[in-house]
Design a protein around this motif. Structure first.
Motif, PDB file in Angstrom:
ATOM      1  N   UNK A   1       5.347   5.480  -2.607  1.00  0.00           N
ATOM      2  CA  UNK A   1       4.972   6.865  -2.300  1.00  0.00           C
ATOM      3  C   UNK A   1       3.609   7.212  -2.883  1.00  0.00           C
ATOM      4  N   UNK A   2       3.360   6.694  -4.083  1.00  0.00           N
ATOM      5  CA  UNK A   2       2.085   6.897  -4.785  1.00  0.00           C
ATOM      6  C   UNK A   2       1.883   5.665  -5.647  1.00  0.00           C
TER       7      UNK A   2
ATOM      8  N   UNK B   1       5.741   1.512   8.139  1.00  0.00           N
ATOM      9  CA  UNK B   1       4.910   2.579   7.575  1.00  0.00           C
ATOM     10  C   UNK B   1       5.730   3.867   7.558  1.00  0.00           C
ATOM     11  N   UNK B   2       5.314   4.809   6.721  1.00  0.00           N
ATOM     12  CA  UNK B   2       5.990   6.109   6.722  1.00  0.00           C
ATOM     13  C   UNK B   2       5.002   7.200   6.356  1.00  0.00           C
ATOM     14  N   UNK B   3       5.348   8.443   6.713  1.00  0.00           N
ATOM     15  CA  UNK B   3       4.518   9.575   6.285  1.00  0.00           C
ATOM     16  C   UNK B   3       5.342  10.847   6.228  1.00  0.00           C
ATOM     17  N   UNK B   4       4.924  11.782   5.349  1.00  0.00           N
ATOM     18  CA  UNK B   4       5.655  13.044   5.252  1.00  0.00           C
ATOM     19  C   UNK B   4       5.369  13.928   6.460  1.00  0.00           C
TER      20      UNK B   4
ATOM     21  N   UNK C   1       0.833  -1.206   0.000  1.00  0.00           N
ATOM     22  CA  UNK C   1       0.000   0.000   0.000  1.00  0.00           C
ATOM     23  C   UNK C   1       0.872   1.263   0.000  1.00  0.00           C
ATOM     24  N   UNK C   2       0.252   2.356  -0.446  1.00  0.00           N
ATOM     25  CA  UNK C   2       0.919   3.657  -0.376  1.00  0.00           C
ATOM     26  C   UNK C   2       1.254   3.962   1.089  1.00  0.00           C
ATOM     27  N   UNK C   3       2.418   4.554   1.322  1.00  0.00           N
ATOM     28  CA  UNK C   3       2.923   4.890   2.667  1.00  0.00           C
ATOM     29  C   UNK C   3       3.373   3.676   3.472  1.00  0.00           C
ATOM     30  N   UNK C   4       3.701   2.599   2.758  1.00  0.00           N
ATOM     31  CA  UNK C   4       4.295   1.426   3.417  1.00  0.00           C
ATOM     32  C   UNK C   4       5.560   1.039   2.654  1.00  0.00           C
TER      33      UNK C   4
END
Ligand code: THG
Length: 369
Positions: free
Chosen positions: A113-114, A178-181, A88-91
């Motif tokens: 990222x997308x 997981x990650x996020x801006x 998934x996006x952000x993983x």
């Protein structure tokens, strides 16, 4: 030995370079055509800080290869023998990259990222060249480049507290990989729960190299109550934890099954994935080698290895130790070895070190801790 590193534009500097020099960096290792700090002169203190406290690492050598454009998702799947339909996006996912022979040529974290934009956060081999070559041969419509991104790892049991002090309590909700801006004082970051240790923590992917020094100072200030200090991907801890060091534990014939990466290989991945046919054949034929631990019975505390040691049984070579260290927690000398498949755990082996010394050892399960 006392020598210096000749400056050259080929040997690129980390955005944290001047900060690490100010903080007393004592050694570097080349990685992805850059210099990675490998110690600050206090191996004992640096180890326990990671195990009991919190440590900050300049790991900007973990370069990103960005792939974007209409065929990005398609190309990324072609490069990776792990099915990516559930990513998934952000993983981020840990993935092997193999060549056409099924040999592992990198073991990056793949960040989505997308839908059509990814980063491979790479180990020490030239993935920019590889990905561009594969993309061109398959006539795919993608853009491939190295973005201005430099990871800094914050690792150890107090890492959450430090990152929360720096970026706010919301970071505690970020799950593993997981990650996020996010940003701090206008410094753009991608904040991920990941890192090359089993002690937990975060990686802050700095997205503006001009702010490297600032970011380093802000983390030092935020981490002061928890005794933060500089460190680096810790060789002792990674041997204890059984984390793979690509290029150290692997050679030019190593496939992912040999180094405990079978759960990241899906044999039913699409037929156009690079190396998948070779991997199916290797799997069907059965692997010839596997990775085990070795307790090494030698007096004194082994230094981290710089060349492999041979493993023998009854006078014949049965494998090699690719990394060894004095385990400060187990109070024993331990090693990671790549050995013939029929050499199982609990067996006595003879170790011939690169300097000619000989010791005996006993094979065991990985990880040690
Ligand atoms: N962080 C980032 N990029 C990296 C590394 C990193 N690039 C190079 C190198 N390290 C890649 N290698 C690894 C090896 C192991 C792990 C991560 C990157 C890792 N492994 C866990 C394990 O094996 O137990 C978890 C794997 C999983 O849960 O899927 O974390 O450190 N940015």
């Amino acid at each position: 030995m006392a020598f210096t590193i000749s400056p050259s534009p080929r040997v690129r500097r980390s955005p944290f370079f001047s900060a690490t020099v100010e903080d007393g960096v004592a050694s570097f290792s080349p990685y992805n055509h850059m210099l990675m700090p490998t110690g600050y002169g206090d191996p004992e203190g640096e180890y326990w800080r990671l195990i009991n406290g919190v440590s900050m690492w300049d790991v900007s050598v973990e370069r990103q290869v960005e792939i974007s454009g209409p065929d990005a998702a398609n190309l990324v799947q072609i490069l990776v023998p792990r099915k990516l339909d559930k990513l998934k996006v952000n993983v981020g996912w840990y993935v092997p990259i193999c060549d056409h022979r099924g040999t592992i040529i990198n073991d990056p974290i793949l960040l989505k990222l997308e839908e059509n934009r990814y980063w491979f956060s790479i180990a020490d081999s030239d993935m920019l060249l590889w990905t561009r070559a594969i993309a061109a041969e398959r006539e795919l419509d993608v853009d491939i480049f190295e973005p201005d991104v430099s990871p800094l790892a914050i690792q150890g049991p107090k890492a959450d507290d430090v990152v929360a002090a720096l970026l706010g309590e919301s970071i505690r909700e970020i799950k593993h990989f997981q990650f996020k801006p996010m940003s701090v004082d206008g410094i753009p970051l991608m904040v991920a729960r990941s890192g090359w240790s089993k002690q937990g923590g975060f990686e802050l992917y700095l997205m503006d190299a001009s702010r490297g020094y600032d970011l380093w100072q802000k983390i030092k200030v935020a981490g002061e109550p928890w005794g933060i200090g500089p460190g680096n991907p810790n060789a002792v801890e990674r041997v204890e934890s059984g984390l793979l060091s690509w290029g150290g534990d692997t050679d030019d014939y190593t496939n992912p099954f040999e180094v405990r990466m079978e759960r990241y290989v899906h044999l039913d991945a699409p037929d156009d994935v690079v190396g998948i046919k070779a991997l199916r054949e290797i799997h069907a034929a059965g692997i010839k080698r596997h990775q085990v631990g070795v307790f090494i019975n030698v007096d004194g505390q082994l230094e981290y290895i710089d060349r492999v040691s041979e493993l023998q049984m009854d006078g014949s070579v049965v494998g090699k130790i690719t990394a060894h260290a004095w385990s400060r927690r187990l109070k024993r000398n331990i090693g990671i070895a790549l050995v013939n498949i029929d050499l199982t755990v609990g067996k006595t082996v003879e170790i011939v070190f690169q300097d000619g010394r000989v010791a005996d050892g006993i094979t065991t399960e990985l990880p040690f801790i």
